[in-house]
Motif scaffolding. Structure first.
Motif, mmCIF file in Angstrom:
data_model
loop_
_atom_site.group_PDB
_atom_site.id
_atom_site.type_symbol
_atom_site.label_atom_id
_atom_site.label_comp_id
_atom_site.label_asym_id
_atom_site.label_seq_id
_atom_site.Cartn_x
_atom_site.Cartn_y
_atom_site.Cartn_z
ATOM 1 N N THR A 281 0.853 -1.182 0.000
ATOM 2 C CA THR A 281 0.000 0.000 0.000
ATOM 3 C C THR A 281 0.894 1.239 0.000
ATOM 4 O O THR A 281 2.093 1.162 0.288
ATOM 5 N N GLU A 282 0.306 2.368 -0.300
ATOM 6 C CA GLU A 282 1.104 3.602 -0.344
ATOM 7 C C GLU A 282 1.692 3.940 1.021
ATOM 8 O O GLU A 282 2.872 4.299 1.125
ATOM 9 N N ASP A 283 0.887 3.799 2.080
ATOM 10 C CA ASP A 283 1.387 4.118 3.424
ATOM 11 C C ASP A 283 2.497 3.167 3.842
ATOM 12 O O ASP A 283 3.490 3.577 4.468
ATOM 13 N N TYR A 284 2.328 1.893 3.525
ATOM 14 C CA TYR A 284 3.360 0.907 3.878
ATOM 15 C C TYR A 284 4.637 1.192 3.096
ATOM 16 O O TYR A 284 5.745 1.144 3.641
ATOM 17 N N ALA A 285 4.500 1.497 1.795
ATOM 18 C CA ALA A 285 5.672 1.809 0.971
ATOM 19 C C ALA A 285 6.422 3.013 1.525
ATOM 20 O O ALA A 285 7.659 3.040 1.549
#
Length: 284
Positions: free
Chosen positions: A128-132
């Motif tokens: 996900t964007e937040d995880y990345a």
């Protein structure tokens, strides 16, 4: 062996040795090309050190030249070394990590089957964007600095390759990779939910090796197999590209071995959903 300057020299040394053997055999480039089934232009590029030949290319040339076994072994060993390419993360940072993300996207787009073995964390294609953003933010003293937001955008753009239904993906994670607390609990929960959703796509398999039962091999490195033509191996300091057919075959065997010990299909999806629930409702 992993020094890029040395690799360039090894490629040139290999080309020079092959040229000397051709001349010693009294053959021109065109005659050698006809004997070994390669183009004359490729023979020329190999001999000048401009093209890195595969082990198979060199084997065909040596057979065509009827090279003695001991000489052939020495040159094949040199070829195998030259076919290992290393690039450090410092080099990636110099050109911009976002450029590296685009290179990975191009490599994926040129492949029909992509297999990823993920013993530590989920890869960029399924983040996900937040995880990345958490993964790409430097956290350890000595980490290389780069434009995090630009790298995140490039990583998100690379995920468009998952939408091409003619391309097949298998993401094989260890349970440790799923559980590793790389980010806040809510981010981890969304990451697990995202992977569960991806596992339902017709061209994508997400498998998880559970922490139970005996597995006699060790999950040492993150690696990706592109079709059956090359393997990339991730290290703390950079990445290695392997093109030797024997190395590719070995990594395919490793991948199949671990896949045989994994949860797949609905079992993997249920596990990922349970992990999302555990992160969301668990205690810190």
């Amino acid at each position: 062996m992993l020094d890029p300057d040395r690799q360039d020299q090894e490629r040139k040394d290999l080309g020079l040795a092959l040229r000397k053997l051709r001349k010693a055999a009294g053959l021109g480039g065109e005659r050698l090309a006809a004997r070994c089934g390669l183009s004359q232009s490729k023979i020329s590029r190999i001999e000048r050190g401009r093209t890195l030949p595969s082990v198979l290319d060199v084997q065909r040339i040596l057979n065509a030249l009827d090279v003695p076994e001991d000489v052939a072994k020495s040159l094949l060993d040199l070829t195998r070394v030259a076919n290992v390419h290393y690039k450090s993360y410092r080099a990636y940072a110099q050109v911009g990590l976002w450029q590296t993300q685009r290179q990975i996207k191009a490599l994926t787009e040129s492949s029909t089957v992509v297999r990823q073995f993920l013993p530590a964390i989920p890869c960029g294609l399924i983040q996900t964007e937040d995880y990345a953003r958490q993964v790409l933010t430097p956290a350890i003293p000595g980490d290389i600095s780069w434009d995090v937001e630009l790298a995140v955008r490039a990583r998100m753009e690379s995920q468009s390759t998952l939408l091409e239904k003619s391309r097949r993906f298998t993401f094989l994670l260890t349970e440790q990779a799923v559980r590793w607390p790389r980010a806040d609990r809510d981010v981890m929960a969304r990451q697990c939910t995202h992977m569960a959703e991806i596992s339902g796509r017709p061209n994508t398999d997400v498998a998880v090796i559970p922490n139970r039962g005996r597995i006699s091999a060790s999950p040492l490195h993150f690696f990706v197999i592109y079709d059956e033509r090359l393997v990339t191996v991730e290290l703390f300091s950079g990445s290695i590209v392997l093109r030797d057919p024997k190395d590719i075959s070995y990594h395919l065997s490793l991948f199949d071995y671990f896949l045989d010990h994994s949860l797949t299909g609905d079992d993997a999806t249920r596990f990922l959903e349970s992990m999302a629930d555990e992160f969301m409702h668990g205690q810190d």
